[in-house]
Design a protein around this motif. Structure first.
Motif, PDB file in Angstrom:
ATOM      1  N   ILE A   8       2.519  -4.028   3.580  1.00  0.00           N
ATOM      2  CA  ILE A   8       2.491  -2.582   3.361  1.00  0.00           C
ATOM      3  C   ILE A   8       3.667  -1.959   4.092  1.00  0.00           C
ATOM      4  CG2 ILE A   8      -0.014  -2.509   3.057  1.00  0.00           C
ATOM      5  CD1 ILE A   8      -0.262  -1.575   5.928  1.00  0.00           C
ATOM      6  N   ALA A   9       3.989  -0.735   3.741  1.00  0.00           N
ATOM      7  CA  ALA A   9       5.135  -0.045   4.334  1.00  0.00           C
ATOM      8  C   ALA A   9       4.929   0.116   5.834  1.00  0.00           C
ATOM      9  CB  ALA A   9       5.319   1.324   3.678  1.00  0.00           C
ATOM     10  N   PRO A  43      13.611  -1.032  -8.129  1.00  0.00           N
ATOM     11  CA  PRO A  43      14.126  -0.209  -7.028  1.00  0.00           C
ATOM     12  C   PRO A  43      13.386  -0.520  -5.741  1.00  0.00           C
ATOM     13  CG  PRO A  43      12.653   1.086  -8.386  1.00  0.00           C
ATOM     14  CD  PRO A  43      12.781  -0.246  -9.068  1.00  0.00           C
ATOM     15  N   PRO A  44      13.946  -0.158  -4.607  1.00  0.00           N
ATOM     16  CA  PRO A  44      13.231  -0.353  -3.345  1.00  0.00           C
ATOM     17  C   PRO A  44      11.952   0.477  -3.325  1.00  0.00           C
ATOM     18  CG  PRO A  44      15.556   0.098  -2.958  1.00  0.00           C
ATOM     19  CD  PRO A  44      15.298   0.366  -4.409  1.00  0.00           C
ATOM     20  N   TRP A  91       6.707  -4.517  -2.506  1.00  0.00           N
ATOM     21  CA  TRP A  91       7.626  -5.141  -1.552  1.00  0.00           C
ATOM     22  C   TRP A  91       7.967  -6.570  -1.972  1.00  0.00           C
ATOM     23  CZ3 TRP A  91      10.161  -2.572   2.139  1.00  0.00           C
ATOM     24  CH2 TRP A  91       9.674  -1.329   2.518  1.00  0.00           C
ATOM     25  N   LEU A  92       7.017  -7.269  -2.551  1.00  0.00           N
ATOM     26  CA  LEU A  92       7.280  -8.614  -3.050  1.00  0.00           C
ATOM     27  C   LEU A  92       8.249  -8.576  -4.228  1.00  0.00           C
ATOM     28  CD1 LEU A  92       6.807 -11.641  -3.191  1.00  0.00           C
ATOM     29  CD2 LEU A  92       4.694 -11.193  -4.463  1.00  0.00           C
ATOM     30  N   ALA A  93       8.059  -7.628  -5.129  1.00  0.00           N
ATOM     31  CA  ALA A  93       8.966  -7.509  -6.278  1.00  0.00           C
ATOM     32  C   ALA A  93      10.392  -7.178  -5.826  1.00  0.00           C
ATOM     33  CB  ALA A  93       8.439  -6.440  -7.240  1.00  0.00           C
ATOM     34  N   TRP A  94      10.502  -6.294  -4.844  1.00  0.00           N
ATOM     35  CA  TRP A  94      11.822  -5.918  -4.343  1.00  0.00           C
ATOM     36  C   TRP A  94      12.492  -7.108  -3.632  1.00  0.00           C
ATOM     37  CZ3 TRP A  94      16.091  -3.516  -4.434  1.00  0.00           C
ATOM     38  CH2 TRP A  94      16.871  -3.312  -3.307  1.00  0.00           C
TER      39      TRP A  94
END
Length: 483
Positions: A142-143, A72-73, A105-108
């Protein structure tokens, strides 16, 4: 014997052995080679069919990269706003030290890249390159951070990775910002150079409104903006030497400049000046429009002349690639415009019923165009078997996406030829008028021409037929006829 720069493989092997550990330029050592270490036959075992065998006796095939698991995001919650924007340097990335494969974030982004690759038909090499690039730019993400094009380009281009495909994935994720200056802004800055400050301000506002549109106006085609400003830039530079603002330009200045141009140049110049001063009047930067009540006049069109067969044959000889041959046939046989050729999709080609749809008009598919289309489809299937682009004509760039090819790609094969795509299209419509008679209704029905355009082709065909009849008359001036 195959040679490389005049030396055989044994020479290169011997020179490499002599220069081992010293230099990387082998040219001086090649010149000194006077003997060879010969290879003796049958000393190497023949290679078995299939993938090579490793040390443990197993077959070593190409490693298969597993598909990333659906994720998921990343959850976005409250975050601390940054105090200032810092430019990141990804060129110093070391995978052994800086890679963080557990970054959400890399996985998404990996999952999004996998979906895009399947949807657009990316080959394995492109998928691996995008995955490497994502590891470089998202390991420490990071976000709230936004990745800029100026940060991606130096790090990815130095490693030979695809910047465009990586930016496409990051844009889908929602963390990409394209900070490159647009080509239109760069072009406009060059064209405004040398103008007076007051004139420059009005011209820039007018050009940007034409390009971008406004609350009560639609954006114009970029070629229209280019043509308008290129046409009036000489007179704007002349006025900048005398005036500081457009409000100082009088009607006599307009008429004086129009007296130096004639024909279509006068018409296009007056249309561009009228557009500029009308916009300045609406903005309140001038008091009176000096171009008002200046008539454009009716432009006299000359007789359209057919192409010389030698020029057509030269164009046919130049094109060699399957795509270029099909483009030539579409323009010379079906009178298709370059923009219509670019928009053609696979669904517009109905081989079974031998029909071709160009700009919504159904045309019969002749034998020549059919064979060229089949040859192109066969080449396209072999060259890009996994592409998902629905357009009929694609290249190595658009095969990885769903857009159309550029206008430069369409006309590149005939650049420098007299018989360009536009001339071939015009010649085909004129040939139709000469073969079936100068009937505007017939031309409008066959090619979908506007009324005035069809009438112009009919008038040109009528004039050419009359000239042919005069040349076929007797030497005394009387036409040859029955007794």
């Amino acid at each position: 014997m195959r040679l490389k720069k005049g030396y055989c493989r044994l020479c290169w092997q011997q020179a490499s052995q002599d220069a081992k550990g010293e230099v990387t330029v082998l040219q001086p050592y090649l010149e000194k080679v006077r003997y060879h270490q010969l290879f003796l036959i049958n000393l190497r075992r023949p290679r078995r069919p299939g993938p090579p065998i490793g040390r443990n006796g197993r077959r070593r095939g190409r490693p298969q990269t597993p598909d990333p698991a659906p994720v998921p995001p990343p959850a976005s919650g409250w975050r601390q706003p940054p105090l200032f924007e810092a430019h990141r340097d990804f060129t110093r990335f070391d995978r052994r030290k800086h890679a963080r494969l557990d970054n959400p974030w890399l996985a998404w982004a990996r999952h999004v890249a996998h979906r895009l690759g399947e949807a657009h038909g990316w080959p394995r090499r492109v998928r691996l390159d995008v995955d490497r690039a994502l590891v470089i730019v998202l390991s420490g993400h990071i976000a709230g951070e936004v990745l800029r094009y100026s940060e991606l380009f130096p790090a990815l281009r130095s490693r030979g990775l695809s910047v465009e495909r990586t930016a496409e994935v990051l844009d889908h994720v929602g963390i990409f910002h394209d900070d490159r200056p647009s080509s239109f802004d760069q072009w406009l800055e060059r064209k405004l150079d040398g103008l007076a400050a007051g004139i420059r301000r009005d011209v820039e506002t007018w050009a940007r409104l034409l390009h971008d549109g406004g609350p009560r106006s639609h954006p114009r085609d970029v070629h229209t903006v280019w043509g308008y400003l290129n046409r009036i830039r000489p007179v704007l530079l002349e006025w900048s030497n005398r005036y500081d603002h457009l409000r100082e330009v009088a009607r006599d200045d307009i008429l004086s400049h129009l007296s130096t141009v004639h024909g279509s140049q006068r018409k296009h110049t007056l249309v561009a000046l009228r557009s500029l001063f009308t916009r300045a009047k609406k903005n309140g930067t001038i008091f009176k429009n000096p171009t008002s009540r200046i008539r454009v006049g009716q432009q006299e069109h000359g007789v359209i002349q057919p192409l010389d067969p030698r020029h057509v044959q030269s164009a046919v000889t130049v094109v060699a690639r399957p795509a270029d041959r099909l483009i030539l046939a579409l323009a010379a046989v079906h009178a298709a415009r370059p923009k219509a050729i670019r928009r053609l999709q696979l669904d517009n080609l109905d081989i079974g019923n031998r029909r071709l749809v160009i700009d919504g008009r159904v045309r019969p598919l002749d034998e020549l165009t059919l064979q060229l289309a089949l040859a192109w489809l066969d080449y396209r299937r072999k060259r890009w078997p996994d592409t998902a682009n629905p357009h009929l004509l694609i290249n190595k760039h658009t095969a990885l996406e769903t857009g159309s090819i550029s206008g430069v790609s369409v006309s590149a094969a005939l650049r420098g030829q007299t018989a360009t795509l536009e001339r071939l299209r015009v010649d085909r419509q004129l040939e139709e008028a000469l073969a079936h008679g100068p009937d505007p209704l017939h031309l409008a029905e066959v090619f979908g021409l506007a009324e005035k355009t069809a009438i112009r082709y009919a008038d040109s065909a009528r004039a050419l037929l009359e000239q042919a009849a005069e040349h076929s008359a007797s030497p005394s001036g009387k036409e040859l006829g029955p007794d």
